[in-house]
Motif scaffolding. Structure first.
Motif, mmCIF file in Angstrom:
data_model
loop_
_atom_site.group_PDB
_atom_site.id
_atom_site.type_symbol
_atom_site.label_atom_id
_atom_site.label_comp_id
_atom_site.label_asym_id
_atom_site.label_seq_id
_atom_site.Cartn_x
_atom_site.Cartn_y
_atom_site.Cartn_z
ATOM 1 N N ASP A 46 6.810 1.878 0.467
ATOM 2 C CA ASP A 46 6.052 1.822 -0.776
ATOM 3 C C ASP A 46 6.960 2.163 -1.965
ATOM 4 O O ASP A 46 7.639 3.190 -1.970
ATOM 5 C CB ASP A 46 4.874 2.812 -0.682
ATOM 6 N N LYS A 47 6.942 1.295 -2.975
ATOM 7 C CA LYS A 47 7.851 1.451 -4.111
ATOM 8 C C LYS A 47 7.564 2.745 -4.896
ATOM 9 O O LYS A 47 8.481 3.487 -5.250
ATOM 10 C CB LYS A 47 7.701 0.230 -5.027
ATOM 11 N N LEU B 149 0.907 7.221 -1.596
ATOM 12 C CA LEU B 149 0.222 5.936 -1.418
ATOM 13 C C LEU B 149 -1.060 5.939 -2.258
ATOM 14 O O LEU B 149 -1.517 6.983 -2.698
ATOM 15 C CB LEU B 149 -0.141 5.737 0.060
ATOM 16 N N ARG B 153 -4.752 2.203 0.184
ATOM 17 C CA ARG B 153 -3.787 2.047 1.276
ATOM 18 C C ARG B 153 -4.023 3.099 2.372
ATOM 19 O O ARG B 153 -3.938 2.806 3.561
ATOM 20 C CB ARG B 153 -2.365 2.156 0.709
#
Lengths: 377, 377
Positions: A46-47, B149, B153
């Motif tokens: 995840d960025k 997250l 997600r």
């Protein structure tokens, strides 16, 4: 690795012990990951997480042949501006690793949420000097002890010390709400003696009762203490919970807090006693602990003893609970781990699943983990 | 010394390190006194205290050349049937002493107040097996991670694991009430996914959110979690406070508790960081710590650093607070101690006063202590 971080950072200095370079590299990487993402680097996709949650290694400096000073920046947003989560980022799981010690930390200067997370002292030196009427010399203090005296005797001692001119007369940290010296009467008696001594002497000695118990009990004690007009209260935050002290200070206390160190070396509890006995006694139905062979350092023997203490409690009338070994278990090692623990266990696998890759692979691996356990005889 | 104790006893096994017999004798005596009366034996004159509070040495056995297994009985009434005071008697101040480790303990069988002090698990293995619908095999578990997250997600991952058949899907212990995945929405989203997966599969997977924060915040989180119908919750009691977990279990939780080990090795925080920084950040206006040369083992350098961190906080906007060195300071050493700390200090002397003898002597010594401090230039 040492470019400035793009976010306000909690800068933490750990002392890491390692016998060679590859050990050191592995331990530093593990430490960096453990305190926030708690996943192998390969499982981080995840960025936002990569850019804003993952810590950054700032420096590693040898202190001697096996000790290294390791500085890591963690994004302050990882703390959620919360006192419990702050401790967790600072030294949560890593506190369990024998080869890591927390040496120091620095807060970011630009952290708008700091007071929400960590209230800081509300009175400090200036407040204590004002309340005790001691503008410049050192202050004196003594303790009312031992536990087991009558409230009359404790109050008498309190009066004696106030008459002698001691500035801060505190309860011993062992004085709780015992039947032989209940809290409310103790506080009333001591405060009365201090008030009378002050009236006679013109001094401003203060009495500081020890607050101890569960949050509800402690807040009730604080209320009584404040109503009686005591000058300060004493709290052992490692015993009661550091986040609870923060809440007391931020929301309830209108007087100075004396912090007591009791229980602050609590790690020197054997894992068997802490996880196998204390966790269930305080109410845990399942207890997570570091499995052998993983990234924490417990031996197989220790793990067996913890599990046995949980599943077959030696303490009479205590219901059996489930061990929840975790930390580095691989999905394909399930049979080995089950051979050791048997079926009275919750197997906890995290990173070992996430390493699989995308969601399809993750799902497949999770199913395989489930199947391994279901098929184990 | 090993005659049976006349009262129900908390029997504690400590491992004490000592290099010779006289060291050992002194350390055992100190340990025995430290955990309840916290006074030199010579200062104990009250009959009730001597007969009902003071611990009794049961046995000392050599484990190797420098390690000894020391068993001490403490009267269970010293715990006041309180969860915080129980820990304090078990391993309060002694936890700070490098040469002592808590190895094990046994509760008395006749302790009517046990459940009031220590609730014990309310669900245990049987409850967890019933809730998850797993009568006999090992249970599977994984964690939702990493922090950072989105809630969407996290819920998606939760659904994935539930569909894969994992029994206990827990939050990572680093998931707090972060702005990027606030607690309430996270719990709703995850619980919805688990419910739907269970409906489709006929299984009883459960989601266990991580409760973290101050007591007020955690109780609110528990309420939400219970309203949403989650199967269990996770708590890190060394982080939140062991007594707080006991209160949650005894008074608030209607579901099983998973105990997490975060912060359980917290002693490996340097004293400078723990007392010099964390105590004031969490709100202490004065911080008690073990003075050099006393019965605890800090060096003069360490004490100086703690004092300096408290009186001249490096953290901007933090008000200065007072160091409160304690533990073995003698009333006639006041000038020496003040030469070291200066006037920004509260000198705490307990046993050093009580050793004086009767009340007249005690009063005289307290006055002398006060005078020494007042006269110090």
């Amino acid at each position: 690795m040492s470019s400035p971080t793009p976010w306000p950072a909690l800068r933490v200095t750990y002392i890491v012990t390692a016998s060679n370079q590859s050990d050191l590299d592995a331990r530093v990487e593990s430490l960096l990951l453990e305190q926030t993402v708690e996943l192998p680097r390969v499982a981080l996709r995840d960025k936002f997480v990569l850019e804003n949650i993952l810590g950054r290694l700032i420096s590693v400096k040898a202190m001697d042949a096996t000790k290294y000073s390791v500085i890591i920046d963690f994004p302050i947003i990882a703390t959620a501006d919360d006192p419990a989560q702050f401790l967790n980022v600072l030294f949560g799981n890593s506190s369990i690793q024998e080869h890591v010690m927390l040496a120091d930390f620095e807060l970011p200067t630009d952290w708008p949420g700091r007071k929400r997370a960590l209230p800081g002292p509300q009175f400090g030196t200036a407040g204590l000097r004002k309340i005790t009427g001691v503008p410049d010399r050192a202050l004196t203090s003594t303790a009312l002890k031992p536990i087991g005296l009558s409230n009359e005797r404790i109050a008498q001692l309190c009066g004696l010390f106030a008459q002698a001119g001691v500035d801060v007369i505190k309860d011993d940290h062992g004085l709780a709400n015992h039947s032989f010296h209940p809290f409310v009467e103790r506080v009333r008696g001591c405060q009365k003696m201090v008030r009378e001594a002050n009236k006679a002497s013109g001094r401003k000695s203060i009495y500081a009762p020890n607050l101890t118990g569960t949050p509800t009990v402690v807040l009730e004690q604080l209320k009584v203490a404040q109503e009686e007009g005591v000058g300060a209260v004493m709290i052992a935050p490692m015993l009661l919970g550091m986040p609870f002290m923060a809440e007391i200070v931020a929301q309830h206390a209108k007087l100075p807090i004396l912090g007591h160190p009791s229980f602050s070396g609590a790690t020197r509890i054997s894992p068997e006693a802490l996880f196998g006995k204390l966790f269930p006694l305080y109410g845990a139905d399942a207890t997570i602990f570091a499995n052998f062979g993983g990234r924490f350092a417990y031996s197989k023997e220790t793990c067996g003893q913890i599990a046995s203490a949980l599943t077959k409690p030696a303490i009479s009338q205590l219901t059996p609970t489930l061990p929840m070994p975790a930390g580095g278990i691989k999905y394909h090692q399930v049979a080995d781990v089950l051979s050791f623990y048997g079926r009275e266990v919750i197997l906890l696998i995290g990173g070992g699943l996430y390493e699989a890759g995308n969601d399809q692979a993750l799902r497949a691996r999770a199913e395989e983990f489930v199947r391994h356990v279901a098929e184990f005889k």
